[in-house]
Design an enzyme around this catalytic site. Structure first.
Site, PDB file in Angstrom:
ATOM      1  CD1 TRP A 169      -6.259  11.683   5.450  1.00 59.10           C
ATOM      2  CD2 TRP A 169      -5.079  13.225   4.355  1.00 59.10           C
ATOM      3  NE1 TRP A 169      -6.359  11.400   4.106  1.00 59.10           N
ATOM      4  CE2 TRP A 169      -5.632  12.330   3.410  1.00 59.10           C
ATOM      5  CE3 TRP A 169      -4.283  14.279   3.893  1.00 59.10           C
ATOM      6  CZ2 TRP A 169      -5.428  12.471   2.046  1.00 59.10           C
ATOM      7  CZ3 TRP A 169      -4.077  14.407   2.525  1.00 59.10           C
ATOM      8  CH2 TRP A 169      -4.645  13.508   1.622  1.00 59.10           C
TER       9      TRP A 169
ATOM     10  CD  GLU B  70      -6.282   4.281  -0.746  1.00 62.49           C
ATOM     11  OE1 GLU B  70      -6.247   5.391  -0.172  1.00 62.49           O
ATOM     12  OE2 GLU B  70      -5.571   3.318  -0.408  1.00 62.49           O
TER      13      GLU B  70
ATOM     14  CD  GLU C 158      -6.613   6.477   7.376  1.00 59.53           C
ATOM     15  OE1 GLU C 158      -6.102   7.086   6.424  1.00 59.53           O
ATOM     16  OE2 GLU C 158      -6.701   5.225   7.414  1.00 59.53           O
ATOM     17  CE  LYS C 159     -11.931   9.272  16.849  1.00 64.17           C
ATOM     18  NZ  LYS C 159     -10.468   9.586  16.823  1.00 64.17           N
TER      19      LYS C 159
ATOM     20  CG  ASN D 256      -1.772   1.263   1.286  1.00 63.77           C
ATOM     21  OD1 ASN D 256      -2.743   1.375   0.541  1.00 63.77           O
ATOM     22  ND2 ASN D 256      -1.424   2.210   2.134  1.00 63.77           N
ATOM     23  CD  GLU D 257      -1.373   5.813  -0.148  1.00 65.87           C
ATOM     24  OE1 GLU D 257      -0.864   6.229   0.915  1.00 65.87           O
ATOM     25  OE2 GLU D 257      -2.456   6.236  -0.579  1.00 65.87           O
TER      26      GLU D 257
END
Length: 690
Positions: A324, A316, A364-365, A160-161
């Site tokens: 963020w 994404e 990241e909620k 991932n990234e």
């Protein structure tokens, strides 16, 4: 377009339609079995057919070393298969479990200060570590053995990234080995790095370490080679991951999701995978007019598509907001559809989101998701996603179509790194990336498709090459550009070009070095301007471009002399007033233009409108577009698919050309004049001209 085009096959033959879905993290919801059943219902309701799963699931798959718990993944994929939903199955190397860091601390990354990190975060691991490579190979192999032929799995999502770098002793040794392979001898390295500066000559390979603020960081070739090494080492780790999953089903396509990460040369990473995917998170609505931001992300869509010059995946995006960015702004009505279809317009065969369901806790909620904390379909965001799903399901004929371009824009990562390290002429900001994007935006404004390519790539088929700030220009690149122009191509360059070669050593004999003959100029000096300074470009009367008047310039002024080039415009002020600021050189059957000063968007749009016409480059629509509106093209050789998109923030009227158009969604004929509301998009279809 006159070139006969062919469609590319679907990225997966399991799903010959647009992919629509999200990152899905059922490992976070194992305590509540009802969540999976409800998510399946909601996925179908939203028109979602593809999920990326297991991206950060290592601890759920291997909670203790050697203890594997695949049962929950079995249930997930079996449920997907029985409901017509597919998965990009991830290798979970983006975040290692705590037990691994505790037992094998060598897997943790060492920063440039030579201090090893504690456990935590993502990508906090060493790509060189033998233990980390061993553990990823074990995990990936077990996943591939178990799921490589599962009917729900349509491809591999590698890690991932990828990002970051490690400075541990394993990486120091690997860096020295990389340098030995490149230079052969210390004498060759010392010459290439110009280490006689400040008496930094190396007499033993062990003396060389990675750049660090408390050590060596001012030998520019050293910095440049370190960045190249990091890219190569990351690509090698990706290759290692691919090798552990590929054998179990070679037909499965493999991707890794990229992001706007400066530290990696994605052209290296692109060689290791089958499909390009990337993650896009614009800060929409930071201004009344979103066109500048839209053009910026259009550049990146074009860049990632151009890595393989075929359709890519938007892996994404956010269906609503992020958590963020400096300000978490909601998408205004219409923006979700518009921004998603912008990716499709530039070559994406998917629209995917982060994330499907919001997390209950951690960082990241509050990041946007298709399913909010209320857990229902009764939200504006869910309705937007479902509406887009319906639109995508009706665009299957666009799937796999190409993005034909006669224009190439040169963008190299090592040039980007070298410019930012150059220490002059303007250390408060040389703005390479912004300059490249500004030139790209002129074509975006005009509705001209653009490929974003590297200096070492194949340029055949292009009529026009634009190379802003080609600071790092090798002799070979110079020869290739010279041949391109001699053979009838049009080249556009700017100030701060042809300055250094492959190891960041200045070209001798006068700038722009390898481009001097092609451009027909000598660049004697370059001046960085303060923020308040301004100059101007005064166009010569009767110049062949037909432009007139004065255009403001700023930030950089290069003092040049013609060596055969025709002067199209001169400086307006300062001690070099009246000296060349815009030139064109005729070489063979082609033309080479040079801008000696940084000019603004008004000039770039006017200039490229003339260049496009002169070079015979086709525009998507043969008509002028309102400010903030663009038209982008995909084509399968039989039909053209045109996306007319309004990012201006207000309603606009678009005049089409005289060709026959139909609405791609309804099949109805479209009048010559079309109305676009704010954040509106018009999908058109026409026959491709022979």
């Amino acid at each position: 377009m006159t070139t006969k085009l062919q469609k590319f096959p679907p990225i997966s033959d399991k799903l010959p339609v647009f992919m629509h879905g999200a990152d899905y993290n059922p490992d976070q919801w194992q305590h509540d079995p009802e969540v999976l059943a409800e998510d399946i219902r909601l996925m179908k309701l939203a028109g979602c057919n593809t999920m990326a799963v297991g991206i950060f699931a290592w601890a759920a798959l291997e909670p203790e070393e050697g203890v594997f718990t695949f049962e929950w993944m079995d249930r997930l994929l079996d449920t997907f298969a029985s409901n017509g939903i597919y998965a990009w199955l991830a290798t979970p190397s983006g975040a290692r479990p705590a037990w691994m860091a505790q037992r094998y601390p060598e897997v943790l990354r060492v920063e440039a200060n030579r201090v090893r990190n504690l456990f935590g975060m993502r990508h906090n691991h060493c790509f060189t570590s033998p233990v980390y490579r061993e553990k990823t190979a074990i995990m990936n192999t077990k996943l591939a053995e178990r799921y490589g032929n599962h009917p729900a799995v349509l491809g591999w999502h590698i890690s991932n990234e990828y990002n970051g770098e490690c400075h541990c002793e394993y990486c120091q040794d690997a860096f020295r080995a990389w340098l030995k392979a490149k230079y052969g001898t210390l004498a060759a390295l010392n010459a290439a790095w110009w280490t006689t500066f400040w008496a930094h000559t190396y007499t033993n390979w062990e003396q060389i370490e990675s750049p660090a603020l408390h050590g060596e960081f001012l030998v520019h070739a050293h910095n440049l080679d370190w960045r190249r090494f990091v890219s190569d080492q990351t690509a090698d780790f990706c290759r290692h991951e691919v090798a552990s999953v590929r054998p179990f089903n070679p037909q499965l396509p493999i991707t890794t999701n990229m992001h706007m990460i400066e530290g990696l040369d994605y052209r290296k990473l692109a060689q290791e995978i089958d499909v390009i995917s990337w993650d896009a998170y614009p800060t929409w609505h930071a201004a009344t007019d979103d066109s500048g931001l839209a053009a910026f992300f259009a550049f990146y869509h074009d860049l990632y598509r151009s890595l393989k010059r075929k359709p890519f995946l938007l892996m994404e995006s956010t269906p609503s907001l992020t958590n963020w960015q400096p300000v978490s702004k909601l998408k205004r009505p219409g923006m979700h559809r518009l921004s998603s279809l912008q990716a499709v317009a530039h070559g994406s065969d998917s629209v995917q989101y982060f994330q499907w369901r919001k997390s209950r806790g951690s960082s990241e909620k509050f990041h946007g998701a298709v399913v909010d904390h209320d857990g229902t379909e009764h939200t504006r965001v869910f309705r937007d996603v479902a509406s887009l799903g319906k639109t995508l399901s009706g665009l299957t004929e666009v799937l796999g179509s190409a993005t034909p371009s006669q224009t190439a824009l040169l963008f190299d990562w090592d040039n980007r790194w070298a410019i930012k390290d150059s220490q002059g002429p303007r250390n408060i900001g040389l703005h390479y990336e912004e300059t490249v994007v500004a030139h790209h935006k002129a074509f975006w404004d005009l509705g001209v498709p653009v490929d974003v390519v590297g200096s070492e790539e194949d340029w055949s088929g292009y009529s026009l090459i634009v190379a802003p700030m080609l600071y790092l220009c090798t002799e070979e690149t110079g020869r290739r550009l010279e041949k391109f122009v001699e053979n009838g191509g049009t080249l556009v360059t700017t100030y701060w070009s042809g300055i250094v070669g492959a190891t960041d050593l200045c070209h001798l004999g006068g700038f722009p070095g390898p481009l001097r003959k092609t451009l027909g100029i000598w660049a004697e000096e370059i001046e960085g301007l303060y923020e308040h300074d301004r100059n101007g470009l005064v166009l010569a009367d009767g110049n062949p471009l037909g432009l007139s008047g004065t255009y403001e310039s700023h930030e950089i002024c290069e003092i040049i002399h013609s060596e055969g080039a025709e002067v199209l415009g001169v400086y307006e002020s300062d001690f070099y007033a009246g000296q060349p600021a815009l030139t064109v050189n005729r070489l063979g059957t082609g033309l080479a233009y040079h801008m000696a000063t940084r000019l603004k968007g008004d000039f770039l749009r006017d200039f490229y409108a003339r260049i496009v016409e002169e070079a015979g480059v086709s525009r998507t629509l043969d008509s002028d577009l309102p400010d903030g509106v663009t038209a982008q093209l995909r084509s399968d050789g039989e039909h053209d698919y045109i996306f007319v998109m309004n990012f201006s923030g207000k309603a606009q009227t678009v005049t089409l050309d005289e060709r026959a158009y139909e609405d791609l969604e309804t099949g109805a004929a479209v009048d010559e004049s079309a109305q676009l509301e704010a954040n509106g998009v018009l999908l058109l279809k026409r026959k491709t001209q022979a």
